[in-house]
Scaffold this active site. Structure first.
Site, PDB file in Angstrom:
ATOM      1  N   GLY A  67       0.836  -1.190   0.000  1.00  0.00           N
ATOM      2  CA  GLY A  67       0.000   0.000   0.000  1.00  0.00           C
ATOM      3  C   GLY A  67       0.867   1.234   0.000  1.00  0.00           C
ATOM      4  N   ASN A  68       0.325   2.335  -0.466  1.00  0.00           N
ATOM      5  CA  ASN A  68       1.094   3.573  -0.508  1.00  0.00           C
ATOM      6  C   ASN A  68       0.164   4.763  -0.589  1.00  0.00           C
ATOM      7  OD1 ASN A  68       0.569   3.742  -3.535  1.00  0.00           O
ATOM      8  ND2 ASN A  68       1.821   1.890  -3.417  1.00  0.00           N
ATOM      9  N   SER A 102       9.429   2.820  -2.453  1.00  0.00           N
ATOM     10  CA  SER A 102       8.983   1.441  -2.740  1.00  0.00           C
ATOM     11  C   SER A 102       9.560   0.446  -1.742  1.00  0.00           C
ATOM     12  CB  SER A 102       9.429   1.055  -4.155  1.00  0.00           C
ATOM     13  OG  SER A 102       8.965  -0.230  -4.484  1.00  0.00           O
ATOM     14  N   HIS A 160      -4.198  -2.975  -0.622  1.00  0.00           N
ATOM     15  CA  HIS A 160      -4.792  -4.268  -0.954  1.00  0.00           C
ATOM     16  C   HIS A 160      -5.677  -4.687   0.224  1.00  0.00           C
ATOM     17  CE1 HIS A 160      -1.732  -5.712  -4.220  1.00  0.00           C
ATOM     18  NE2 HIS A 160      -1.813  -4.405  -4.221  1.00  0.00           N
ATOM     19  N   ASP A 190     -22.659   7.983   2.937  1.00  0.00           N
ATOM     20  CA  ASP A 190     -21.952   9.100   3.566  1.00  0.00           C
ATOM     21  C   ASP A 190     -20.641   9.430   2.862  1.00  0.00           C
ATOM     22  OD1 ASP A 190     -23.660   9.840   5.652  1.00  0.00           O
ATOM     23  OD2 ASP A 190     -22.835   8.345   7.034  1.00  0.00           O
TER      24      ASP A 190
END
Lengths: 232, 232, 232, 232
Positions: free
Chosen positions: C27-28, C44, C96, C119
């Site tokens: 994830g980033n 990375s 992910h 919402d």
């Protein structure tokens, strides 16, 4: 003014996180003063970990903000309607806890399938009727409270014996004699919702608990001869 | 008196939380003295994080409270029945852990589908018969114990080889030679229940472990030539 | 240079762990400068707990690395394509996270089944078209960005009203006016994905929220007369 | 002797808990020395939180214990067989992690349904053939290793490209160039197993990832021109 209640309401709001009942700011707890003239509720959209008792918002039962510079929870009119109509209750909890919310979205009652449920709720957890387009447009949060009151009135003589409801398409509300007990009921509701969902996937149809076991568990915990817990 | 046992029982009760086996106050652990004349058990309805060894309640095997000003767990008569009838056991755990409770509510045995199960339980985890209305009304917790004993007697020669049962519509009980080992079995039971549920949803019918693999895992961990763990 | 943005991007990357959205380094988070000339993004393959603001990688909008000795996230070309095409957005999150990724792998939109969804997202969360073999071979991460932009353009007039997409066979991207708000949307997305999955298994077909309730929740939180949260 | 390896193996064993991969003592990590003459492995049945590097057990590749007064993991012969046959591997992890174990019990491969899987495993995770009654009786843990080697040899040219296997009716093993990387693969395996299970329940049949996307993700992370992570 109302220092103890602010403390109790603040503490219960922070416990929402500890109990795993909230994501982001999706939940709120309120309490009512003993004379039932003031409600204390979480401010809207403020993260739980920053909450302090003096940030709690005080309103009268018509919803006028009396204290705190902050805006009250947007669900305030729903809480107020419940306090006006359910005289025995002292605290209300609203969450979007995962499994209870799934049942609210499915618009299906949570069946009473075991003693865990029976210890807390005297029968299935009902679902409110959907609101009409007019009700949503004109007084949404107040109408939500009305739908809850109407739903409960059809299911239970005493809202404290069935202290939870699922708002159709939305999420659960629970209540109790205090904010802390309303929170216990929110915890119990999420647990029984999770187990009911797994059960329905295992067996197809839910298996209902025998009514006499339900009655026994209600009696041993909440009846006049209750023997669960310590004498108070 | 019984200081070590109180310590062990208190510690095991607090471990219920650490292991994720309890919600609110839905669980309790007890232990029996070496001479099998006294039982030590959690007080009813007291939060786990506040428990201290001196709060543990001491009873004799007839259920008379001998020590502690607190009321014992409402499940005390169930524990006592098991201690009276299962001579080898030294500790008992009762929880409403999620997945094991789902099987109890479904009134279905937990099948032995893998070596994780086989390491702890010598076969499927059985479900008690439902209690009658009279049994629930008259001596509920004692009758629950009787139903457990009856169920186990039909399934296993030695309750220590099958140290778990599901009470129909209610939740699991586990046991062991000590409170700590009873708790290990409660942890194992919840894990195998969770995996069995996922498995049954993936494959439809459960896939039973080969009996000779079950026997091998029982033998390497519990048999006379066990080689799992350190020599004791 | 860009100290505040590096701080915000680093903080949001570390929050991925606290919110339970990432496993390993999957994830980033990135952010864009106010003049929209520079992007700041996670390096990375660096573990989150070691991240410091000065490790954040600065690029221009063509992807040239301007600062930090570290290589930027391999998803950098995807982020850049979104910043170039979605003018209102200030932060992007890629994870992910379990349930949102399940929908991405199922290549099915996440239906709007309740107010929790309403919402945050003005309608179902769409899925991108699959990439062709050529697109994967030649400019994979850039083509992923193009597929996202194309998909969103067909679904929403304003990407900030539908701040999430599922990349087919891969995983979700979310965005917002800031990195922190993009992260809130990633949290919300995972929650609604989990509830939608449970719901679809309970009811078979999903039950869609009434469009007027969706519109009401969008309006009370994001419209010109929003009354959710505190005035800003 | 082997101080660094003992440290690495001890650390990886303790990380099993932090990553949520183990219950009770159901898991172990080992590593092999650079000269491939010694294996270091967890002692059997010792709780993770008490593990120290000097408790790690050193054996030669025939399984003779050379150091530590403790008995090695009962799975030692399985680890040794893999080190003897898979020359490139430096660490092995065995767990009973929930979802991977469900697939092992279902005796079904974990399909490659998304890029999360493709980043770590070059194709579906295979299941070993069941052992015969004789194999279980006579040399159970060694035969388990043989079944793994046989299974992998049929699926992959290089065990490091498919660093995981499901032992039928039992649980997963993973490996890598170091104990830490073997553990990363155990974490990844559990995540992909969980997502595959949810996916199969949502869609019925699994949806396989396009082979060219699988190849791309393998190449960008593990190929000669890999650009994921930092240069080493």
């Amino acid at each position: 003014m109302l220092d103890d209640l602010k403390q109790a309401v603040c503490h219960a709001n922070r416990r929402l996180v500890a109990e795993g009942l909230v994501t982001l700011t999706w939940g709120n707890v309120s309490g009512i003063s003993e004379d039932r003239r003031h409600m204390v509720i979480k401010p809207s959209g403020v993260p739980y970990e920053q909450l302090t008792p003096d940030q709690m918002v005080v309103t009268n039962l018509q919803g006028d903000v009396l204290e705190s510079g902050l805006r009250p929870s947007s669900d305030t009119p729903t809480h107020l309607e419940l306090y006006r109509r359910f005289e025995g209750i002292g605290g209300i909890v609203h969450t979007h806890s995962r499994f209870a919310t799934v049942y609210a979205q499915a618009r299906r009652p949570i069946p009473c399938t075991g003693t865990t449920h029976a210890d807390h709720f005297d029968g299935p957890i009902p679902v409110t009727r959907p609101l009409t387009q007019d009700q949503v447009a004109n007084d949404y949060e107040h109408e939500t409270g009305r739908a809850i009151v109407e739903c409960l009135s059809q299911q239970a003589n005493d809202p404290l014996r069935l202290p939870a409801v699922l708002v159709a398409g939305h999420a659960p509300f629970t209540w109790g004699t205090t904010p802390a007990k309303a929170l216990d009921n929110a915890v119990a509701l999420e647990a029984v919702a999770e187990m009911a969902l797994h059960l329905q996937r295992l067996t197809g149809d839910p298996i209902e608990l025998e009514p006499y076991v339900l009655a026994k568990h209600q009696a041993r915990k909440h009846g006049p001869d209750a023997y669960y817990g310590q004498p108070t």
